[in-house]
Design an enzyme around this catalytic site. Structure first.
Site, PDB file in Angstrom:
ATOM      1  N   LYS A 189      24.400  16.747 -24.487  1.00 13.39           N
ATOM      2  CA  LYS A 189      25.819  17.000 -24.191  1.00 13.39           C
ATOM      3  C   LYS A 189      26.172  16.004 -23.095  1.00 13.39           C
ATOM      4  CE  LYS A 189      28.643  18.640 -21.848  1.00 13.39           C
ATOM      5  NZ  LYS A 189      29.648  17.765 -21.159  1.00 13.39           N
ATOM      6  N   GLU A 265      18.218  17.279 -11.669  1.00  8.37           N
ATOM      7  CA  GLU A 265      18.422  16.103 -10.816  1.00  8.37           C
ATOM      8  C   GLU A 265      19.861  16.185 -10.311  1.00  8.37           C
ATOM      9  OE1 GLU A 265      17.149  12.737 -13.266  1.00  8.37           O
ATOM     10  OE2 GLU A 265      15.100  13.147 -12.669  1.00  8.37           O
ATOM     11  N   CYS A 299      23.967   8.807  -7.170  1.00  6.47           N
ATOM     12  CA  CYS A 299      23.415   9.950  -6.432  1.00  6.47           C
ATOM     13  C   CYS A 299      22.535   9.509  -5.276  1.00  6.47           C
ATOM     14  CB  CYS A 299      22.619  10.826  -7.381  1.00  6.47           C
ATOM     15  SG  CYS A 299      21.278   9.929  -8.186  1.00  6.47           S
ATOM     16  N   GLU A 401      28.741  15.861  -0.128  1.00  4.53           N
ATOM     17  CA  GLU A 401      28.672  14.648  -0.956  1.00  4.53           C
ATOM     18  C   GLU A 401      30.087  14.264  -1.407  1.00  4.53           C
ATOM     19  OE1 GLU A 401      27.313  14.984  -5.074  1.00  4.53           O
ATOM     20  OE2 GLU A 401      25.978  13.284  -4.749  1.00  4.53           O
TER      21      GLU A 401
END
Ligand code: NAD
Ligand code: 6OD
Length: 497
Positions: A189, A265, A299, A401
């Site tokens: 997906k 992750e 990331c 973040e």
């Protein structure tokens, strides 16, 4: 956008699901628009999968485990995966065009990082499965004959792969490569923002003869859409996810039902650490990449940069100079060093942090707003690359973040202090340390609570090594043998002699 080919819509204009070896619009009748981040204009449509599409994909994936794929010798499977990599390389320009359409990233970046890694992710794991041994032990027994124990790696089964939009092909194949090399079947997906390269991979699978049902794609969103239906599906054996930490938490709740294994992750708020003895040119070049590459949407990016006080002013001035030389523009322009953010929604989020930083007391060293773009690009998700200083360590902009082209630079006075500062975060993904004193580098690297510590480099990847995060940055490690461990079930066979 591509011309109509022979009167047919191409995959770039109409992204379909890929289920049991066939492209299909599915049964939901629902579609959503694929919007260019460069212009804000519609570039195509994407079919949305719901429960029936997910059911069909899971059924095909399950059946394929019991077909030719399930019986295929490992060497043959590995050869097919090499063929997948070769076909990605043969169709390099198609993948490049699709990735650029979806993300707006500079062509140079996509052609040096995203697409080659898409191919490499199949080769590395195809080679690893053939070469990595399993454990074996001799056991003494009272009768003196002993017993031999050995491990057998078997596929885990049907794997759900949920991937994000920042490095779409790279991060999706980083999971599909080891999953298929280990003999599993997958349902991917991809992010709703970046459906194209995953769709194109379906064509590659058919071209090289990967059996039907081994690789499936269902498009859609997360909640109440393909993502949620897939991760809740009882016939999915394991889920591998890359994305935001809070999405990971939701997916883990789904995975708990049926005790299904997850690999996560997730996000980061990584520290760059620049010691006074660093090679300044290398540290500046490295930080320009670690904070601003891919428009800061990595990331592993260093949104917090700590610089030892004697070189703080010089570092800030030189990083500012480097940032102000960056050229925002369309992917195809060879002068472009930075593209747009992925979407208007993400731009709104990043801009809200730019505003918040000022409210929290930041000094804007450069940027902090929206750039003036030519008329044709005005509707795109453009933001200025930005440097802040002066925030306190408990500011939200230091803790959360942002995932944009931005960093905050703060001074430090000692090794102990900077280790404490770097670790004062709920995340634990990566760090980049700049120093010419390698003894110090080793000493500091192992004290930062992260999965990945780079010294005098950043995002330098050896795919045989472990990749993943500590704390809120993830669960488990992928890469090399660690990936094979997640994607296989180990049976210990104990034979009494
Ligand atoms: P996201 O979590 O919003 O989405 C990731 C994927 O999850 C998408 O495919 C999305 O549709 C799907 N999803 C969302 N809600 C879901 C649900 N309830 N159930 C099932 N699927 C769902 O992340 P994003 O915005 O696409 O990516 C950016 C984030 O990813 C950042 O936080 C970044 O740090 C992180 N990231 C981490 C790594 C890593 O390796 N650690 C790599 C890249 C990106
Ligand atoms: O290089 C990789 O394998 C990887 N997973 C990179 C992740 C980058 C995050 O944005």
């Amino acid at each position: 956008m591509k011309e109509m080919r022979d009167g047919l819509m191409t995959f770039t204009q109409e992204a379909m699901h890929f289920i049991d070896g066939e492209f299909t619009p599915g049964m939901s009748g629902k579609t959503f628009d694929n919007i260019s981040p460069v212009t804000g204009k519609k570039i195509g449509i994407v079919h949305e999968g719901l429960q029936p599409e997910v059911d069909a994909a899971v059924k095909a994936a399950r059946a394929a485990l019991h077909g030719p794929w399930g019986y295929m010798p490992m060497a043959e499977r590995a050869e097919l995966l090499h063929a997948v990599a070769d076909e990605i390389n043969r169709r390099f320009d198609d993948f490049l065009e699709a990735e650029i359409l979806d993300t707006g990233k500079p062509k140079g970046l996509a052609s040096h990082v995203d697409i080659p890694r898409g191919a490499a992710n199949f080769k590395i794991f195809a080679d690893l499965v053939k070469n990595v041994p399993t454990e074996s032990f001799m056991l003494d027994t009272p009768d003196g004959f002993g017993a031999v124990n050995y491990g057998v790696r078997k596929p885990k089964g049907v794997i759900a792969v949920i991937s994000p939009w920042n490095l779409p092909l790279l991060l999706m194949t980083w999971k599909v490569g080891p999953a298929l090399a280990s003999g599993n079947t997958v349902i991917v997906k991809p992010s709703e923002e970046t459906p194209l390269t995953t769709t194109l991979l379906g064509e590659v699978m058919n071209t090289v003869g990967i059996p039907k049902g081994v690789f499936n794609v269902v498009h859609g969103f997360g909640p109440e859409s393909a993502g949620a239906f897939l991760t809740a599906h009882p016939d999915v054996d394991a889920i591998t996810f890359t994305g935001e930490t809070r999405t990971g938490e939701i997916i883990m709740q789904s995975a708990a039902k049926g005790l299904r294994q997850v690999s996560m992750e997730c996000g980061g708020k990584n520290a760059g650490i620049v010691f006074a003895d660093a090679d300044m040119d290398k540290a500046i070049e490295g930080t320009l990449r670690s904070a601003f590459a891919n428009c800061g949407q990595v990331c592993l990016g260093t949104e917090r940069v700590y610089v030892e006080r004697p070189i703080f002013d010089e570092f800030v001035a030189r990083l500012k100079q480097g940032v102000e030389m960056m050229k925002l523009g369309p992917s195809e322009d060879p002068e472009t060093s930075m593209g747009p953010l992925i979407s208007q929604e993400h731009k709104d989020k990043v801009m809200s942090y730019y505003k918040l930083a000022v409210e929290e007391g930041a000094t804007v060293v450069t940027g902090g707003g929206e750039p003036e773009m030519p008329d044709a690009l005005k509707g795109g998700a453009w933001v200025q690359p930005t440097i802040f200083t002066g925030l306190s360590e408990d500011a939200r902009c230091i803790k959360e973040e942002i995932f944009g082209p931005v960093c905050h630079i703060a001074p430090f006075d000692s090794e102990e202090e900077v280790i404490k500062l770097a670790n004062d975060t709920k995340y634990g993904l990566a760090t980049a340390i700049w120093t010419e004193n390698l003894t110090k580098a080793h000493r500091v690297a192992r004290q930062i609570d992260v999965g990945l510590a780079w010294v005098n480099s950043w995002f330098l990847r050896d795919l045989r090594t472990a990749f993943g995060g500590a704390k809120h940055s993830g669960i488990g490690r992928e890469g090399g043998v660690h990936g094979l461990e997640f994607y296989s079930e180990l049976t210990n066979v104990c034979v009494k002699l």
